[in-house]
Design a protein around this motif. Structure first.
Motif, mmCIF file in Angstrom:
data_model
loop_
_atom_site.group_PDB
_atom_site.id
_atom_site.type_symbol
_atom_site.label_atom_id
_atom_site.label_comp_id
_atom_site.label_asym_id
_atom_site.label_seq_id
_atom_site.Cartn_x
_atom_site.Cartn_y
_atom_site.Cartn_z
ATOM 1 N N VAL A 127 4.886 12.702 4.476
ATOM 2 C CA VAL A 127 4.806 12.120 5.825
ATOM 3 C C VAL A 127 3.360 11.940 6.294
ATOM 4 C CG1 VAL A 127 5.262 12.680 8.257
ATOM 5 C CG2 VAL A 127 7.102 12.792 6.587
ATOM 6 N N PHE A 128 2.458 12.765 5.780
ATOM 7 C CA PHE A 128 1.056 12.631 6.194
ATOM 8 C C PHE A 128 0.115 12.966 5.049
ATOM 9 C CE2 PHE A 128 -2.991 14.138 7.720
ATOM 10 C CZ PHE A 128 -3.343 13.151 8.626
ATOM 11 N N SER A 129 -0.838 12.091 4.796
ATOM 12 C CA SER A 129 -1.917 12.380 3.849
ATOM 13 C C SER A 129 -3.247 12.059 4.504
ATOM 14 C CB SER A 129 -1.757 11.544 2.566
ATOM 15 O OG SER A 129 -0.696 12.043 1.773
ATOM 16 N N LEU A 130 -4.267 12.813 4.105
ATOM 17 C CA LEU A 130 -5.628 12.583 4.606
ATOM 18 C C LEU A 130 -6.522 12.178 3.441
ATOM 19 C CD1 LEU A 130 -7.597 12.898 7.119
ATOM 20 C CD2 LEU A 130 -8.286 15.039 6.005
ATOM 21 N N ILE A 131 -7.126 11.019 3.570
ATOM 22 C CA ILE A 131 -8.009 10.482 2.537
ATOM 23 C C ILE A 131 -9.448 10.620 3.012
ATOM 24 C CG2 ILE A 131 -8.618 8.422 1.197
ATOM 25 C CD1 ILE A 131 -5.774 9.289 0.644
ATOM 26 N N GLN A 132 -10.272 11.338 2.252
ATOM 27 C CA GLN A 132 -11.708 11.418 2.557
ATOM 28 C C GLN A 132 -12.445 10.435 1.648
ATOM 29 O OE1 GLN A 132 -12.941 13.366 4.979
ATOM 30 N NE2 GLN A 132 -11.825 15.317 5.051
ATOM 31 N N GLY A 133 -13.619 10.028 2.051
ATOM 32 C CA GLY A 133 -14.414 9.216 1.125
ATOM 33 C C GLY A 133 -15.396 8.285 1.801
ATOM 34 N N GLU A 134 -16.494 8.078 1.106
ATOM 35 C CA GLU A 134 -17.523 7.146 1.562
ATOM 36 C C GLU A 134 -17.383 5.795 0.889
ATOM 37 O OE1 GLU A 134 -21.675 9.221 2.684
ATOM 38 O OE2 GLU A 134 -21.315 8.921 0.538
ATOM 39 N N ASN A 135 -16.610 5.771 -0.180
ATOM 40 C CA ASN A 135 -16.506 4.613 -1.058
ATOM 41 C C ASN A 135 -15.661 3.518 -0.393
ATOM 42 O OD1 ASN A 135 -15.880 2.866 -3.097
ATOM 43 N ND2 ASN A 135 -15.315 4.462 -4.574
ATOM 44 N N TYR A 136 -16.232 2.325 -0.188
ATOM 45 C CA TYR A 136 -15.503 1.256 0.495
ATOM 46 C C TYR A 136 -14.255 0.817 -0.256
ATOM 47 C CZ TYR A 136 -19.379 0.620 3.761
ATOM 48 O OH TYR A 136 -20.315 0.814 4.733
ATOM 49 N N ALA A 137 -14.257 1.010 -1.580
ATOM 50 C CA ALA A 137 -13.099 0.586 -2.365
ATOM 51 C C ALA A 137 -11.826 1.313 -1.924
ATOM 52 C CB ALA A 137 -13.358 0.827 -3.848
ATOM 53 N N ILE A 138 -11.996 2.513 -1.383
ATOM 54 C CA ILE A 138 -10.832 3.276 -0.919
ATOM 55 C C ILE A 138 -10.117 2.511 0.200
ATOM 56 C CG2 ILE A 138 -10.146 5.368 0.332
ATOM 57 C CD1 ILE A 138 -12.449 6.824 -1.147
ATOM 58 N N SER A 139 -10.900 2.033 1.154
ATOM 59 C CA SER A 139 -10.299 1.317 2.286
ATOM 60 C C SER A 139 -9.609 0.048 1.816
ATOM 61 C CB SER A 139 -11.369 0.958 3.309
ATOM 62 O OG SER A 139 -11.998 2.130 3.765
ATOM 63 N N SER A 140 -10.258 -0.653 0.908
ATOM 64 C CA SER A 140 -9.673 -1.878 0.379
ATOM 65 C C SER A 140 -8.353 -1.588 -0.335
ATOM 66 C CB SER A 140 -10.690 -2.531 -0.569
ATOM 67 O OG SER A 140 -10.114 -3.612 -1.219
ATOM 68 N N GLN A 141 -8.352 -0.523 -1.130
ATOM 69 C CA GLN A 141 -7.124 -0.157 -1.845
ATOM 70 C C GLN A 141 -5.990 0.150 -0.864
ATOM 71 O OE1 GLN A 141 -7.524 3.322 -4.328
ATOM 72 N NE2 GLN A 141 -5.381 3.257 -4.999
ATOM 73 N N ILE A 142 -6.340 0.833 0.205
ATOM 74 C CA ILE A 142 -5.307 1.211 1.183
ATOM 75 C C ILE A 142 -4.715 -0.033 1.863
ATOM 76 C CG2 ILE A 142 -4.914 2.360 3.406
ATOM 77 C CD1 ILE A 142 -7.043 4.453 2.538
ATOM 78 N N VAL A 143 -5.564 -0.913 2.381
ATOM 79 C CA VAL A 143 -5.037 -2.003 3.224
ATOM 80 C C VAL A 143 -4.371 -3.114 2.407
ATOM 81 C CG1 VAL A 143 -6.700 -1.526 5.064
ATOM 82 C CG2 VAL A 143 -7.182 -3.356 3.406
ATOM 83 N N THR A 144 -4.673 -3.152 1.104
ATOM 84 C CA THR A 144 -4.033 -4.189 0.281
ATOM 85 C C THR A 144 -2.829 -3.650 -0.484
ATOM 86 O OG1 THR A 144 -5.559 -3.755 -1.546
ATOM 87 C CG2 THR A 144 -6.166 -5.511 -0.014
ATOM 88 N N HIS A 145 -2.509 -2.382 -0.326
ATOM 89 C CA HIS A 145 -1.388 -1.809 -1.076
ATOM 90 C C HIS A 145 -0.058 -2.395 -0.580
ATOM 91 C CE1 HIS A 145 1.267 0.996 -3.050
ATOM 92 N NE2 HIS A 145 0.230 1.524 -3.689
ATOM 93 N N PRO A 146 0.794 -2.858 -1.510
ATOM 94 C CA PRO A 146 2.053 -3.502 -1.075
ATOM 95 C C PRO A 146 2.972 -2.590 -0.256
ATOM 96 C CG PRO A 146 1.649 -3.883 -3.426
ATOM 97 C CD PRO A 146 0.605 -2.913 -2.965
ATOM 98 N N LEU A 147 2.859 -1.275 -0.420
ATOM 99 C CA LEU A 147 3.755 -0.377 0.321
ATOM 100 C C LEU A 147 3.237 -0.041 1.719
ATOM 101 C CD1 LEU A 147 4.849 2.077 -2.519
ATOM 102 C CD2 LEU A 147 6.129 0.135 -1.562
ATOM 103 N N VAL A 148 2.019 -0.447 2.026
ATOM 104 C CA VAL A 148 1.495 -0.234 3.387
ATOM 105 C C VAL A 148 1.974 -1.392 4.260
ATOM 106 C CG1 VAL A 148 -0.610 -0.189 4.789
ATOM 107 C CG2 VAL A 148 -0.473 1.152 2.675
#
Lengths: 507, 507
Positions: A212-233
Motif C-alpha cells: 500500500v505504501f513505498s518510499l523511494i529515495q534517490g537523486e537520480n532523475y531516471a527514477i522519476s522518469s521510471q515512476i511516471v512512465t510505468h504502465p501500472l501508475v
C-alpha cells in the motif's frame, strides 16, 4: 528511531547506502552524516508492482477501514515525537515552531479525509428504474466512485510534512483507495524516512498489504522518469517548480495510456491594492505584504510575488513603508543551497534589467543566508520582460506601478495562471474591485479579498490549484477534501442487484 | 433551408466551396451534389479568437440565461423539421426512425442541462468564517465553478445529432459557460450546417455574441491540428476511433499549456454469460446479444463486441442460436465507405487468423452493403492476438470460449479499458457474478447486470467513459448531466464581500 538511509519497498527496507547521497543541514550549512540509497530500477519496479498487487485488497476496504488507517498514520506521526521535528527543521532550515505547526496540519489533513470517509460523502447518485417510462423504460442507474489505481507522489521541498511523505497528495490518494509510491524530495530524506516508518507501523497495525505504501529515495532523475512512465501508475501528484513539473509532464506525455498529472507549479500571487485602500492604509498594507512575503523565507507557493498599485499621491507612502519593512528583515536560511543559488541569481539578474528598479534589500547575513529584495517596474517594462512573471522562489517581490486604474485592468489581461490573487480594498473601492475581480477570477484558483495569500485553509471549500502554470490540471485542488476526487473516477452500475452494489449505493 | 456549404465563423457564413469536398449519400452509395468548403487557417483563427472574445460576456450570463439559450437551440432544431431528418438519414444511412429518435435525445440533452442550470446545482460549498478558532481564525471560504474557456468539439460519425453539432459535448460546454468551436464530421456536413443554422438562430433570438458558436467544415487534417493546439482553446471533446483520438492526443501533448482532452475512443463492451444463465436461457441470451450487436449496424460505441462464455454442456445451444440469429440479419448500409472498408478488411483479416473460427455471416447484399459476422476463439488465441481486443466498428462479434470459470476470471485480467461490460446471470450465479464484477468494475465505465450495453440512459447517474482506451480521461463522462463538470473548474472565493460573489454563493 535510527535512520537506515534505505528505501521502503512494500514493507522491506532495502538499498545500498554506500554509494548514496547525503542529506544537508540547512541551518548549519553543512552535509549531514547519514547516507541515503538511490533506489535501483528493480526497487522501483517492485514498489510499483507490489502497489498494484495491494490495490486488489486495499481498494476493497470499507470507507471506515480506510479512515482508521489514515487516523493511525496520524497517531504514528505524532508518536515519532521530537525527533521528527528536529530532523525536519535541520534538513529544511524551517524553524521548530513552523515544523510543529506543519505536523499539526499534516495530521489534521489525514483526519479531514478520515472524517470525509466516515461521513459517507462522495458516494454518488441513485436513480431508480422506471419500467413504465415512454418510449423506453428507464433502467436503475447508480453513480459511484472507484479509486484509479496506483498513485505516484513527489514530495515538495518546502513542506517536508504537509506536502510530502504523508502529506495532502498521499492522504487523498490513500483515502480514495489508491496505494501510493512516494518519491521523497532529496532536501529532506531523513524526515521522509521517519514518516515512512510511521506509515509502515500503521500498515502493520491495520493489518494491510505492505504494498500500500513505498518510499523511494534517490537523486537520480531516471527514477522519476521510471515512476511516471510505468504502465501500472494511474495518476501522479507533484508540487514543485514549473521547470521540473514540465519535464515530468513531457515524460507522462510519452505514455501509451494517458493519465492525469496533478502538478502544482509556479505562481506569483498578484496583490491588487485599490486606490481608496491605498489612501486609507498605505503603510499598513505595505507592512502586511512584507510580512506575508517573509513567511517561510518567501518559499511558499502562495507567496505574494507581485504587488499592483496605481502610482497616485499615496503611492510614495506605500513604497516607503514597504522599503522600511524590507530593510528590517533579517537574512534567513533557505531550504537548500540549490534554491538559494537560484534565488540569488534571479535577484542579480533583476538588478541588471532595464526598467526594473531595486527599491530595497533586507539585512545581510552569512554567505549561506538569503536577503529579501524589493523591486519596482511599470507596465511597459513588465510586458517587455516576460520572465518577471515567473515565480521567484524566495523573499523577493515586485511592485508593478500603474499610471491609472485602466493600466491595472490591463495588467490582469497580461497575467498567466496563478494559485491566488488578493484584492485589497475599502468600501469606496467596490466598483473598481468588481471590475478587477471578474476577469481576475479566470486567472486564479483562489480569489481573496482583504487577506494575504499565504496560509491555506484546509477545508471542503478550499481550492489550491488554478490555470496553468499554477496547475497542470485546472479542474483539481491539491488542498482540502475535494482533493480526494483526483484519485477517484466515476462508474455507473446499471440494473445491479443489491448484493453486487457497493454498500453506500444500496438503497 | 438551403445548404450553403460554408463554415459558420462567429455569425458569418464564409469559405470557398468551389474547391471543397462533397457529402456522400450512404443509402444511394453515391456522392451528393452540395460542395463544402475546407475551412482556411484564417477562418479557424477567427472562429477561435471570436469565441475567446465572446467568453467575456457569455461566461457572465446567469444560469437562467444559459438555460434559455439551450432550450432555444432545442426549439430551433425541432423547427428544422423533416429536412433535418431526411438530410441526416441520407448522409449516414441511418433509418429515419433512428434519426428521429436521436433528434429527441439531442433536444432532451439540451433540456437536461437547462434544467440542471435552473436547479442551481453544482454551485459549490459555503463555509463561513470562524474568527475565534484557535490557533488561527478560519476565513470565509466558498467553492464555486467557472467555465474553463473556449471548448473545441469534434463531431462523431455515428451520431450525427446526439454526439455532433449540438450534441452532448456542445450542450455541456455551453451549459458550463464555454463558447464552442465545432469541427463537423465529414460524414454529415449538411446535417452539421442545418444544426449550426439552428444554433445561430438561437444566438440571435437570445441576443448573444456570435462568437459563442462556430462551425468548421473540412477534410484537411491540418484544421484539427490547428484547433487543438491553439493557445486559446482550453478543452477538447472528441468521440471517434482510438487511432484518430491518439493523433489528437499527441498534438495536444505538444502544447505549452496542458489542457484536458476528453476523447471517447474504442470499446469492445464484453458480455459475460454465467453458467446458470446459459443453462436457463441459452437461446434467448444469444438472440439478445445479436439484436444488440445489430443496432446501428454495429456502429455503436457500446456495441457488444466480445461475448465470454464457458464451453459447457449448454454452450452448443447458445452458439447455434447465435449462428441462426446472425444468418437472418440483412446486409446493411454503413456510415461511410471508409468505415465499410475498414470493417470488411478486419473481418477478412480475422478469417485468416489461426485459432479464430468464423461461425456465421449475415445475409449478403449489394457490394456497398455490409454483412454481419460472428467468430469464436479461446483464451490462448485471444492472448496470442492482441488485436482481437481492438474495437471492430460494425456488426462483428467474437465469442471467447472459456474451459471453466477460472478462465473467465482470467479473461477479466486481460481486458483493456471499456465503456461498458454486462454480466448475464440468474440468482444461482450470484457468487460467480460477484467474483467477476469486482475486478471487472475496474475495467469499465458502466457495469451492467442482465441488460444489453447498447442504449445509454441520459441522466444524472450515467457514466459514459472508462479506463483507456474507452476514454482518454477516466474521471469524466460524456453523457449525462455530470458532463458539465468537464468544462468547469473550481475556484475558491475567500473573504469576499457579498457584492462580489456569484449570486449562488451569496448567503
Amino acid at each position: 528511531m535510527a535512520i537506515t538511509g534505505k528505501n521502503l519497498i512494500a514493507g522491506q527496507w532495502t538499498g545500498e547506502t554506500q554509494e548514496g547521497f547525503v542529506a544537508f543541514n540547512a541551518v548549519l550549512n553543512q552535509p549531514m552524516t547519514d547516507k541515503f540509497a538511490d533506489a535501483s530500477e528493480q526497487e522501483v519496479e517492485t514498489a510499483i508492482t507490489q502497489a498494484h498487487q495491494a490495490f486488489i485488497t486495499y481498494s476493497q476496504l470499507t470507507a471506515n477501514e480506510r479512515a482508521n488507517f489514515l487516523d493511525t498514520i496520524g497517531e504514528q506521526i505524532i508518536a515519532l515525537g521530537d525527533e521528527l521535528i528536529a530532523t525536519a527543521s535541520a534538513e529544511t532550515g524551517l524553524p521548530v515552531a513552523r515544523i510543529t505547526g506543519e505536523r499539526g496540519r499534516t495530521v489534521g489533513q489525514l483526519g479531514l479525509f478520515a472524517n470525509l470517509l466516515r461521513s459517507g460523502e462522495y458516494q454518488g447518485i441513485i436513480e431508480h428504474a422506471n419500467p413504465t417510462r415512454e418510449p423506453l423504460p428507464k433502467p436503475d442507474t447508480r453513480l459511484g466512485y472507484l479509486p484509479v489505481g496506483v498513485v505516484a507522489v513527489f514530495g515538495a521541498s518546502n513542506f517536508p510534512l504537509a506536502f510530502s511523505t504523508a502529506g495532502g497528495d498521499t492522504a487523498s490518494a490513500l483515502a480514495a483507495g489508491c496505494p501510493v509510491v512516494m518519491k521523497a524530495h532529496t532536501a529532506h530524506p531523513a524526515t521522509a524516512e521517519l514518516v515512512a516508518q510511521a506509515i509502515l507501523k500503521a500498515i502493520e497495525l491495520c493489518d494491510l498489504d505492505n504494498g500500500v505504501f513505498s518510499l523511494i529515495q534517490g537523486e537520480n532523475y531516471a527514477i522519476s522518469s521510471q515512476i511516471v512512465t510505468h504502465p501500472l501508475v494511474k495518476a501522479v501528484g507533484f508540487t514543485g517548480s514549473e521547470r521540473v513539473g514540465m519535464i515530468l509532464q513531457q515524460q507522462i506525455n510519452q505514455r501509451a495510456e494517458p493519465i492525469p498529472f496533478y502538478g502544482e507549479l509556479g505562481s506569483v500571487n498578484p496583490q491588487f491594492v485599490m486606490a481608496n485602500k491605498l489612501a486609507a492604509d498605505a503603510s499598513e498594507i505595505a507592512q502586511g505584504l512584507v510580512a506575508s512575503l517573509m513567511m517561510g523565507q518567501g518559499q511558499f507557493c502562495t507567496s505574494p510575488g507581485i504587488w499592483v498599485v496605481v502610482d497616485d499621491e499615496n503611492y510614495a507612502t506605500f513604497e516607503q513603508s514597504a522599503i522600511e519593512a524590507i530593510q528590517t528583515q533579517p537574512a534567513g536560511v533557505m531550504l537548500t543551497p540549490g534554491i538559494r543559488e537560484c534565488y540569488q541569481s534571479t535577484v542579480s539578474h533583476w538588478q541588471n534589467l532595464t526598467g526594473v528598479k531595486m527599491l530595497a534589500v533586507g539585512q545581510q547575513g552569512d554567505a549561506h543566508l538569503c536577503t529579501a529584495a524589493l523591486f519596482s517596474t511599470d507596465i511597459a517594462n513588465f510586458i517587455e520582460n516576460p520572465a518577471l512573471q515567473e515565480e521567484v522562489f524566495g523573499s523577493c517581490a515586485l511592485i508593478v506601478k500603474c499610471t491609472d486604474f485602466a493600466q491595472m485592468q490591463q495588467f490582469v489581461t497580461l497575467l498567466r495562471g496563478n494559485l491566488t490573487a488578493s484584492i485589497h480594498a475599502v468600501d469606496a473601492d467596490i466598483e473598481q474591485a468588481r471590475a478587477i475581480a471578474q476577469p481576475l477570477a479566470h486567472k486564479v484558483g483562489r480569489l481573496i479579498y482583504n487577506q494575504m495569500p499565504t496560509g491555506v485553509e484546509v477545508c471542503a471549500s478550499m481550492n489550491h490549484g488554478g490555470p496553468f502554470p499554477a496547475s497542470t490540471n485546472v479542474r483539481s485542488t491539491s488542498v482540502g477534501s475535494e482533493a480526494i476526487k483526483r484519485f477517484q473516477r466515476p462508474i455507473c452500475y446499471q440494473n445491479m442487484p443489491k448484493a453486487l452494489l457497493p454498500s453506500l449505493l444500496q438503497d
